[in-house]
Scaffold this active site. Structure first.
Site, mmCIF file in Angstrom:
data_model
loop_
_atom_site.group_PDB
_atom_site.id
_atom_site.type_symbol
_atom_site.label_atom_id
_atom_site.label_comp_id
_atom_site.label_asym_id
_atom_site.label_seq_id
_atom_site.Cartn_x
_atom_site.Cartn_y
_atom_site.Cartn_z
ATOM 1 N N HIS A 88 8.582 29.978 86.208
ATOM 2 C CA HIS A 88 8.896 28.831 85.349
ATOM 3 C C HIS A 88 9.607 29.298 84.076
ATOM 4 O O HIS A 88 9.523 28.649 83.034
ATOM 5 C CB HIS A 88 7.618 28.059 85.007
ATOM 6 C CG HIS A 88 7.850 26.684 84.452
ATOM 7 N ND1 HIS A 88 8.765 25.803 84.976
ATOM 8 C CD2 HIS A 88 7.266 26.029 83.398
ATOM 9 C CE1 HIS A 88 8.739 24.670 84.304
ATOM 10 N NE2 HIS A 88 7.849 24.784 83.329
ATOM 11 N N HIS A 113 10.438 28.992 78.534
ATOM 12 C CA HIS A 113 10.576 27.548 78.741
ATOM 13 C C HIS A 113 11.809 26.952 78.052
ATOM 14 O O HIS A 113 11.830 25.789 77.684
ATOM 15 C CB HIS A 113 9.319 26.791 78.293
ATOM 16 C CG HIS A 113 9.107 25.485 79.011
ATOM 17 N ND1 HIS A 113 9.505 24.273 78.480
ATOM 18 C CD2 HIS A 113 8.548 25.219 80.218
ATOM 19 C CE1 HIS A 113 9.185 23.306 79.330
ATOM 20 N NE2 HIS A 113 8.619 23.851 80.397
ATOM 21 N N ASP A 143 2.391 23.798 86.398
ATOM 22 C CA ASP A 143 3.406 24.470 85.587
ATOM 23 C C ASP A 143 2.818 25.051 84.311
ATOM 24 O O ASP A 143 1.834 24.537 83.768
ATOM 25 C CB ASP A 143 4.492 23.480 85.160
ATOM 26 C CG ASP A 143 5.471 23.169 86.270
ATOM 27 O OD1 ASP A 143 5.213 23.547 87.427
ATOM 28 O OD2 ASP A 143 6.504 22.527 85.981
ATOM 29 N N HIS A 193 0.014 20.272 84.795
ATOM 30 C CA HIS A 193 0.047 21.453 83.933
ATOM 31 C C HIS A 193 -1.396 21.903 83.676
ATOM 32 O O HIS A 193 -2.217 21.089 83.226
ATOM 33 C CB HIS A 193 0.698 21.134 82.585
ATOM 34 C CG HIS A 193 2.115 20.670 82.684
ATOM 35 N ND1 HIS A 193 2.452 19.384 83.028
ATOM 36 C CD2 HIS A 193 3.289 21.331 82.480
ATOM 37 C CE1 HIS A 193 3.781 19.260 83.030
ATOM 38 N NE2 HIS A 193 4.304 20.421 82.705
#
Length: 255
Positions: free
Chosen positions: A117, A121, A66, A211
């Site tokens: 994504h 965010h 991510d 990540h």
């Protein structure tokens, strides 16, 4: 206790539903989820998923990353290429996709699944429908411009989704993908700890969340891959994990 009537069937069903609902809320998701096994058991009529492995037979696991791309992503892509592993990347638009266009193109070119994504965010459950649409659409457009393909998968920040998020995802052609194992690599730079956390939580049909923007993560990846291969796992992308089922827009997938 004597004289106490047993709970009726409907009351038991309601109680179990309440427990399931509470579990979803505590995990950051307030929508019903579909497991990879369930997805495989109900393929869409006429739909075909491209896959090199049958996860109905193989011991499959999906590696996902991510919030990239970042300066560490080239090394990660080198590792995945060396290990012959294809991963799924859920990319952030602002400060990531727009700043690393060559990496986005490389991901697609080397056979990785490229997902959404959001743009900045933001927690989607805090936004109205227009705000959700803005966060997802901008990243859809940016990725499509670079790769020629619009993502079909998204991962909601913090795993938080609800009916409104699902409705917008359905509109935009996006299935939602959660996870079963995470190293919480945002909280440590210790690569060995990240490795151990992933290996402890890994299981069949698992979806691993990492990540590629944190210092300790990429150095942990080779050992994670090597150990899981020793355990008999085959690494697949998320669509491969669900095949012959096909991710359905708006639905939430979680092992």
């Amino acid at each position: 206790m004597p004289g106490k009537k047993p709970a009726s069937g409907p009351r038991i069903t309601a109680a179990l539903a309440a427990v399931a609902s509470l579990s979803l809320v505590l995990s950051g998701c307030s929508a019903a989820t579909i497991s990879p096994g369930d997805a495989r058991s109900r393929p869409l009529a006429g739909a075909r998923a491209k896959t090199g492995v049958d996860c109905r037979e193989a011991r499959c696991i999906a590696l996902t990353f991510d919030a990239g791309p970042s300066r560490d992503t080239p090394r990660l892509l080198d590792i995945l290429k060396e290990k012959k592993v294809r991963a799924t990347f859920f990319l952030l638009g602002k400060n990531h996709v727009v700043h690393h266009p060559d990496l986005v193109r490389r991901m697609a070119r080397e056979g990785h699944e490229v997902g959404n994504h959001t743009w900045t965010h933001k927690r989607l459950t805090d936004l109205d429908a227009d705000g959700i649409r803005e966060e997802l659409s901008r990243t859809q457009d940016a990725i499509a411009e670079l790769t020629g393909h619009r993502p079909t998968l998204m991962r909601p920040p913090q795993g938080r989704t609800d009916r409104e998020v699902s409705d917008v995802c359905r509109e935009l052609g996006l299935a939602q993908v959660l996870w079963s194992a995470t190293a919480k690599d945002y909280s440590t730079t210790d690569s060995l700890l990240i490795e151990h956390r992933v290996l402890d939580a890994a299981g069949p049909d698992g979806i691993i969340l990492l990540h590629d923007i944190y210092q300790g993560t990429v150095p942990a990846v080779p050992a994670i891959i090597d150990e899981l291969k020793k355990r008999g796992y085959t690494f697949v992308t998320v669509p491969e994990l669900l095949a012959p089922g096909v991710p359905e827009p708006g639905k939430v997938y979680k092992p």
